[in-house]
Scaffold this motif. Structure first.
Motif, PDB file in Angstrom:
ATOM      1  N   ARG A 289      11.379  -6.175  -2.555  1.00 33.23           N
ATOM      2  CA  ARG A 289      12.524  -6.980  -3.356  1.00 33.23           C
ATOM      3  C   ARG A 289      13.972  -5.936  -3.269  1.00 33.23           C
ATOM      4  O   ARG A 289      14.121  -4.962  -3.410  1.00 33.23           O
ATOM      5  CB  ARG A 289      12.262  -6.879  -4.842  1.00 33.23           C
ATOM      6  N   GLY A 290      14.850  -6.794  -2.466  1.00 34.82           N
ATOM      7  CA  GLY A 290      16.078  -6.106  -2.242  1.00 34.82           C
ATOM      8  C   GLY A 290      15.986  -5.110  -1.015  1.00 34.82           C
ATOM      9  O   GLY A 290      15.058  -5.086  -0.029  1.00 34.82           O
ATOM     10  N   LYS A 291      16.591  -3.805  -1.351  1.00 36.76           N
ATOM     11  CA  LYS A 291      16.257  -2.718  -0.357  1.00 36.76           C
ATOM     12  C   LYS A 291      15.286  -1.576  -0.774  1.00 36.76           C
ATOM     13  O   LYS A 291      14.982  -0.700  -0.107  1.00 36.76           O
ATOM     14  CB  LYS A 291      17.713  -2.141  -0.273  1.00 36.76           C
ATOM     15  N   ALA A 292      14.664  -2.016  -1.904  1.00 32.81           N
ATOM     16  CA  ALA A 292      13.800  -0.976  -2.471  1.00 32.81           C
ATOM     17  C   ALA A 292      12.366  -1.151  -1.602  1.00 32.81           C
ATOM     18  O   ALA A 292      12.053  -2.155  -1.341  1.00 32.81           O
ATOM     19  CB  ALA A 292      13.369  -1.209  -3.989  1.00 32.81           C
ATOM     20  N   ASP A 293      11.666  -0.053  -1.224  1.00 36.41           N
ATOM     21  CA  ASP A 293      10.656   0.166  -0.572  1.00 36.41           C
ATOM     22  C   ASP A 293       9.291  -0.468  -1.484  1.00 36.41           C
ATOM     23  O   ASP A 293       8.995   0.300  -2.660  1.00 36.41           O
ATOM     24  CB  ASP A 293      10.409   1.588  -0.240  1.00 36.41           C
ATOM     25  N   ALA A 294       8.682  -1.338  -1.149  1.00 42.84           N
ATOM     26  CA  ALA A 294       7.586  -2.057  -2.117  1.00 42.84           C
ATOM     27  C   ALA A 294       6.539  -0.738  -2.195  1.00 42.84           C
ATOM     28  O   ALA A 294       5.723  -1.131  -3.105  1.00 42.84           O
ATOM     29  CB  ALA A 294       7.223  -3.140  -1.503  1.00 42.84           C
ATOM     30  N   VAL A 295       6.300   0.139  -1.402  1.00 41.87           N
ATOM     31  CA  VAL A 295       5.227   0.932  -1.450  1.00 41.87           C
ATOM     32  C   VAL A 295       5.406   2.424  -1.633  1.00 41.87           C
ATOM     33  O   VAL A 295       4.572   3.284  -1.498  1.00 41.87           O
ATOM     34  CB  VAL A 295       3.927   0.597  -0.326  1.00 41.87           C
ATOM     35  N   GLN A 296       6.529   2.665  -1.761  1.00 45.10           N
ATOM     36  CA  GLN A 296       7.143   4.116  -2.029  1.00 45.10           C
ATOM     37  C   GLN A 296       6.213   4.845  -2.970  1.00 45.10           C
ATOM     38  O   GLN A 296       6.332   6.054  -2.790  1.00 45.10           O
ATOM     39  CB  GLN A 296       8.674   4.119  -2.233  1.00 45.10           C
ATOM     40  N   ASP A 297       5.777   4.198  -4.273  1.00 41.62           N
ATOM     41  CA  ASP A 297       5.033   5.031  -4.987  1.00 41.62           C
ATOM     42  C   ASP A 297       3.676   5.486  -4.512  1.00 41.62           C
ATOM     43  O   ASP A 297       3.075   6.255  -5.247  1.00 41.62           O
ATOM     44  CB  ASP A 297       4.570   4.039  -6.393  1.00 41.62           C
ATOM     45  N   LEU A 298       3.394   5.097  -3.138  1.00 50.41           N
ATOM     46  CA  LEU A 298       2.074   5.272  -2.724  1.00 50.41           C
ATOM     47  C   LEU A 298       2.276   6.775  -1.830  1.00 50.41           C
ATOM     48  O   LEU A 298       1.465   7.097  -1.024  1.00 50.41           O
ATOM     49  CB  LEU A 298       1.470   4.264  -1.976  1.00 50.41           C
ATOM     50  N   ALA A 299       3.364   7.068  -1.770  1.00 52.94           N
ATOM     51  CA  ALA A 299       3.459   8.251  -0.899  1.00 52.94           C
ATOM     52  C   ALA A 299       2.518   9.456  -0.918  1.00 52.94           C
ATOM     53  O   ALA A 299       2.747   9.966  -1.940  1.00 52.94           O
ATOM     54  CB  ALA A 299       5.221   8.792  -1.153  1.00 52.94           C
ATOM     55  N   GLY A 300       2.218   9.707   0.377  1.00 49.88           N
ATOM     56  CA  GLY A 300       1.126  11.066   0.356  1.00 49.88           C
ATOM     57  C   GLY A 300      -0.226  10.809  -0.290  1.00 49.88           C
ATOM     58  O   GLY A 300      -1.013  11.765  -0.380  1.00 49.88           O
ATOM     59  N   ARG A 301      -0.237   9.469  -0.488  1.00 49.16           N
ATOM     60  CA  ARG A 301      -1.586   9.051  -1.012  1.00 49.16           C
ATOM     61  C   ARG A 301      -2.615   8.266  -0.436  1.00 49.16           C
ATOM     62  O   ARG A 301      -3.925   8.327  -0.707  1.00 49.16           O
ATOM     63  CB  ARG A 301      -1.287   8.273  -2.369  1.00 49.16           C
ATOM     64  N   ALA A 302      -1.886   7.797   0.720  1.00 47.87           N
ATOM     65  CA  ALA A 302      -2.986   6.743   1.452  1.00 47.87           C
ATOM     66  C   ALA A 302      -3.935   7.378   2.469  1.00 47.87           C
ATOM     67  O   ALA A 302      -3.879   8.245   3.121  1.00 47.87           O
ATOM     68  CB  ALA A 302      -2.085   5.688   2.181  1.00 47.87           C
ATOM     69  N   ASP A 303      -5.214   7.247   2.434  1.00 49.17           N
ATOM     70  CA  ASP A 303      -6.348   7.487   3.410  1.00 49.17           C
ATOM     71  C   ASP A 303      -6.065   6.854   4.767  1.00 49.17           C
ATOM     72  O   ASP A 303      -6.236   7.735   5.657  1.00 49.17           O
ATOM     73  CB  ASP A 303      -7.833   7.032   2.898  1.00 49.17           C
ATOM     74  N   LEU A 304      -5.463   5.676   4.666  1.00 46.77           N
ATOM     75  CA  LEU A 304      -5.411   5.044   6.007  1.00 46.77           C
ATOM     76  C   LEU A 304      -4.173   4.065   6.022  1.00 46.77           C
ATOM     77  O   LEU A 304      -3.978   3.459   4.868  1.00 46.77           O
ATOM     78  CB  LEU A 304      -6.522   4.083   6.162  1.00 46.77           C
ATOM     79  N   VAL A 305      -3.299   4.180   6.816  1.00 45.08           N
ATOM     80  CA  VAL A 305      -2.010   3.343   6.855  1.00 45.08           C
ATOM     81  C   VAL A 305      -2.288   2.430   8.237  1.00 45.08           C
ATOM     82  O   VAL A 305      -2.086   3.333   9.257  1.00 45.08           O
ATOM     83  CB  VAL A 305      -0.649   3.969   6.718  1.00 45.08           C
ATOM     84  N   LEU A 306      -2.209   1.304   8.132  1.00 46.33           N
ATOM     85  CA  LEU A 306      -2.286   0.389   9.460  1.00 46.33           C
ATOM     86  C   LEU A 306      -0.700   0.002   9.670  1.00 46.33           C
ATOM     87  O   LEU A 306      -0.074  -0.717   8.758  1.00 46.33           O
ATOM     88  CB  LEU A 306      -3.010  -0.833   9.230  1.00 46.33           C
ATOM     89  N   VAL A 307      -0.441   0.234  10.968  1.00 52.45           N
ATOM     90  CA  VAL A 307       0.912  -0.176  11.441  1.00 52.45           C
ATOM     91  C   VAL A 307       0.618  -1.264  12.427  1.00 52.45           C
ATOM     92  O   VAL A 307       0.728  -0.919  13.679  1.00 52.45           O
ATOM     93  CB  VAL A 307       1.768   0.959  11.795  1.00 52.45           C
ATOM     94  N   ASP A 308       0.488  -2.451  12.196  1.00 52.23           N
ATOM     95  CA  ASP A 308       0.632  -3.582  13.280  1.00 52.23           C
ATOM     96  C   ASP A 308       1.986  -3.947  13.482  1.00 52.23           C
ATOM     97  O   ASP A 308       2.478  -5.019  13.153  1.00 52.23           O
ATOM     98  CB  ASP A 308      -0.289  -4.765  12.629  1.00 52.23           C
ATOM     99  N   ALA A 309       2.500  -3.018  14.660  1.00 50.41           N
ATOM    100  CA  ALA A 309       4.032  -2.989  14.499  1.00 50.41           C
ATOM    101  C   ALA A 309       4.545  -4.260  15.085  1.00 50.41           C
ATOM    102  O   ALA A 309       4.171  -5.095  15.928  1.00 50.41           O
ATOM    103  CB  ALA A 309       4.203  -1.989  15.477  1.00 50.41           C
TER     104      ALA A 309
END
Length: 431
Positions: A289-309
């Motif tokens: 929504r707008g310029k806000a990062d939709a997953v910023q509340d997950l910072a430093g918590r993810a076991d796996l981040v998939l970047v299908d770039a």
């Protein structure tokens, strides 16, 4: 329509694509709308010839000594379809709806022309400005690799293990003669020849029930190499329509939690219906929504981040042959900036000991090892895991001989693995 009339139509469509710089799909759709007398078989045959001509555009032009639509179609009939000059001459008769008769020069080139002295970008049918980048990856196999990338791709399906097995789904699709994919344990492959329309899987009961998804075997393998665990917290940063999100959810057997998001909320539109059809229950879609990062509340918590770039898509040229002639240095630069930005986001999300899995459907080193090298330089607390270790950990050690190992990851390709050109690298947060 007669075969000759179909060829005339293909020349007309190809000229429209070249003159107006239009995507092939749009030009073919408009042609069909204005020629409603053409049946589905006619349209499929015309589209097949147009796409083959785009795959062989450089080599066909070289053979015929011209870049015009007629010359490209002529060269394609000879090089790709293997039709002899005499038979081509009979098709180009100038009779009702048939193309004009061959000139003496055209006939001579069809009879005696060859690619024996053609430069690599001509023999391999790719833009000349990419020669050095592609040679850096493929070396002496450049011509063979690019030749494979200029051939038709089969139709690959991924079986949704939340709703069935490969054996069960294969039996239900027996009327299409599917065969197991050679590397992915979840894949089924359906071949279709020149001029044949790919089966309309989207209307088949197995698709409507969510038992299969259309997904190239290379894309399936990329998701499997990510090796998510059932209780993991996973972020799919470039989820788009959800192809790999669905694959991850099935691999996790609906356990753990997947957060699917994308910088472009429009690309997320199809994901909701696909999740429901597939019976996926462990995915939370985060729409920006707008310029806000939709997953910023997950910072430093993810076991796996998939970047299908986001990338140039050079690895998908078998399926999108017109796109390779639209790639420009400027568009590559844009993609490189986007890749750096999304990798930096991933680095902020992954927990200590967690992994970033970086995937592209590209064969360009700038987008692959180059992007990973840039991330490692910017983020000292990250380290690349060797491709051999990645394969072993995911249970694919037997694929090592078929893959091309790069400095930081692994490269799949039509020549080596029979897939689209996918790149996968795994990066771990060490501190």
């Amino acid at each position: 329509m007669t075969p000759a009339a179909r060829i005339s139509a293909a020349i007309e469509v190809l000229a429209e694509i070249e003159t107006r710089r239009r995507p092939a799909a749009d030009a073919l759709k408009d042609w069909g709308m204005s020629h409603r007398f053409a049946g589905s078989g006619d349209r499929a045959a015309i589209a097949g010839l147009v796409y083959d001509a785009l795959r062989r555009k450089a080599s066909a032009s070289w053979l015929m000594g011209s870049e015009g639509a007629r010359a490209v179609v002529l060269g394609t009939l000879r090089l790709e379809r293997g039709i002899a000059a005499a038979e081509i001459g009979r098709l180009f008769s100038g009779e009702r709806f048939a193309p004009a008769p061959l000139s003496d020069e055209e006939r001579g080139r069809l009879e005696t022309g060859s690619l024996e002295r053609a430069p690599p970008h001509v023999a391999g049918d790719f833009p000349e400005w990419l020669t050095s980048s592609l040679a850096a990856v493929f070396g002496e196999e450049l011509a063979s690799e690019m030749g494979a990338l200029a051939r038709r791709a089969p139709l690959d399906l991924r079986v949704n293990t939340l709703k069935g097995s490969r054996e069960l789904v294969g039996a239900e699709l027996a009327h299409l003669s599917p065969v197991p994919t050679p590397h992915s344990p979840l894949g089924l492959r359906i071949a279709h020849g020149p001029g044949e329309r790919a089966p309309s899987i989207q209307s088949d009961p197995v698709f409507l029930k969510g038992q299969v998804e259309i997904q190239d075997e290379g894309s399936q393998l990329a998701a499997l190499l990510a090796a998510p665990r059932p209780r993991d917290q996973v972020v799919d940063l470039c989820a788009g329509g959800g192809g790999k999100t669905l694959a991850l959810a099935a691999a996790m057997d609906n356990h753990g939690q997947i957060y699917a998001t994308d910088a472009d909320q429009r690309r997320l539109a199809p994901i909701h219906a696909r999740l429901e059809r597939a019976g996926v229950r462990n995915v939370q879609v985060r729409t920006p929504r707008g310029k806000a990062d939709a997953v910023q509340d997950l910072a430093g918590r993810a076991d796996l981040v998939l970047v299908d770039a986001p990338c140039t898509g050079t690895g998908t040229w078998r399926r999108n042959p017109d796109s390779k002639w639209r790639v420009r240095p400027g568009s590559l630069e844009v993609r490189l900036k986007e890749q750096a930005a999304v990798l930096d986001r991933a680095a902020a999300l992954v927990r200590p000991g967690g992994r970033i899995v970086y995937v592209t459907c590209s064969v360009l080193p700038e987008e692959n090892d180059g992007a990973v090298a840039g991330l490692l330089e910017r983020r000292p607390g990250l380290a690349a895991i060797s491709a051999a270790e990645t394969l072993t950990a995911a249970g694919f050690g037997q694929m090592a001989d078929a893959l091309r190992f790069t400095r930081y990851g692994l490269q799949m390709s039509p020549l080596r693995t029979g897939t689209d050109g996918f790149y996968v690298a795994v990066i771990q947060r060490t501190a």
